[in-house]
Design an enzyme around this catalytic site. Structure first.
Site, short mmCIF file in Angstrom:
data_model
loop_
_atom_site.label_atom_id
_atom_site.label_comp_id
_atom_site.label_asym_id
_atom_site.label_seq_id
_atom_site.Cartn_x
_atom_site.Cartn_y
_atom_site.Cartn_z
N ASP A 180 -1.10 11.06 -5.69
CA ASP A 180 -1.54 12.17 -6.54
C ASP A 180 -2.26 13.26 -5.77
O ASP A 180 -2.77 13.04 -4.66
CB ASP A 180 -2.48 11.66 -7.62
CG ASP A 180 -3.87 11.33 -7.07
OD1 ASP A 180 -3.94 10.54 -6.10
OD2 ASP A 180 -4.87 11.86 -7.57
N GLU A 187 0.84 -1.20 0.00
CA GLU A 187 0.00 0.00 0.00
C GLU A 187 0.88 1.25 0.00
O GLU A 187 2.02 1.23 0.47
CB GLU A 187 -0.90 -0.07 1.25
CG GLU A 187 -1.85 1.07 1.48
CD GLU A 187 -2.85 1.33 0.37
OE1 GLU A 187 -2.42 1.67 -0.73
OE2 GLU A 187 -4.06 1.23 0.63
N ASP A 188 0.35 2.33 -0.54
CA ASP A 188 1.10 3.58 -0.56
C ASP A 188 1.11 4.24 0.82
O ASP A 188 2.17 4.52 1.38
CB ASP A 188 0.57 4.56 -1.63
CG ASP A 188 -0.94 4.76 -1.55
OD1 ASP A 188 -1.60 4.20 -0.64
OD2 ASP A 188 -1.48 5.49 -2.40
N ASP A 225 -3.38 5.89 6.49
CA ASP A 225 -3.75 7.17 7.10
C ASP A 225 -4.66 6.86 8.29
O ASP A 225 -4.17 6.55 9.38
CB ASP A 225 -4.41 8.02 6.01
CG ASP A 225 -4.70 9.44 6.41
OD1 ASP A 225 -3.92 10.02 7.18
OD2 ASP A 225 -5.71 9.99 5.94
#
Ligand code: 5GP
Ligand code: MG
Length: 179
Positions: free
Chosen positions: A163, A103-104, A107
């Site tokens: 992004d 996963e990026d 949060d």
């Protein structure tokens, strides 16, 4: 080098330089190589944000391994409770497999929590999480993150797959929105 970028008229400052990202990915891959040598893990990259991390991590794995990509979509439900999520692209047989979710960012952890629950229904042998970035102060779920690239404050980031309204995924470093 460029230490600031402008996207959609907003300015972002470099937070994690490209070389540091690559170095950390190599360290994570080294751990995975040690721990998964005989397990033929299946990497599950979470699109879109994790595509670069998944690719760079995967390139350093030096034993049998597979990769597939999934997407977690959220759409407004008809109920007032809000978001309904689904997992798209889970077309591999994952029962009995050793999974590594790539996963990026984690949060709030809502996405990861949901994904873990969904994957669990398919009875994988094991599931671990590799996230490039983790925002500990935003976490509101009980999650065990196995491989964490960088711990960062709760600010908006772009670059290296992440992004801002479609732009910035191509940047080699990670940038933070200027206050
Ligand atoms: P969570 O469900 O953990 O709150 O959020 C996870 C997803 O939100 C990430 O996979 C990512 O797509 C998005 N996200 C969270 N923080 C950021 C950020 O700082 N920048 C970008 N571009 N996306 C983020
Ligand atoms: Mg993501």
């Amino acid at each position: 080098m460029n230490h600031e970028v402008s996207l959609h008229g907003k300015t972002f400052t470099e937070l994690i330089p490209a070389a540091q990202i690559q170095q950390r990915i190599l360290e994570i891959a080294t751990e995975i190589n040690r721990e998964y040598a005989k397990m033929k893990p299946l990497f599950l990259g979470v699109l879109n944000g994790a595509f670069l991390f998944a690719a760079d991590l995967f390139k350093h794995v030096n034993h049998d391994c597979e990769i597939s990509f999934i997407r977690v979509s959220s759409y407004a439900g008809t109920e007032t409770t809000g978001q309904v999520k689904s997992v798209i692209g889970l077309n591999m047989e994952i029962e009995g497999r050793h999974l590594i979710i790539v996963e990026d960012i984690v949060d709030t952890g809502d996405t990861m929590n949901f994904l873990l629950n969904e994957l669990d229904k398919h009875k994988p042998a094991s599931v671990r999480i590799a996230t490039l970035v983790f925002k500990p102060d935003a976490l509101r779920n009980q999650l065990n993150l196995d491989y964490v690239g960088f711990r960062v404050p709760t600010d908006f980031l772009v670059g290296y797959g992440l992004d801002y309204d479609g732009l910035g995924r191509n940047l080699n470093s990670i940038y933070v929105l200027k206050p």
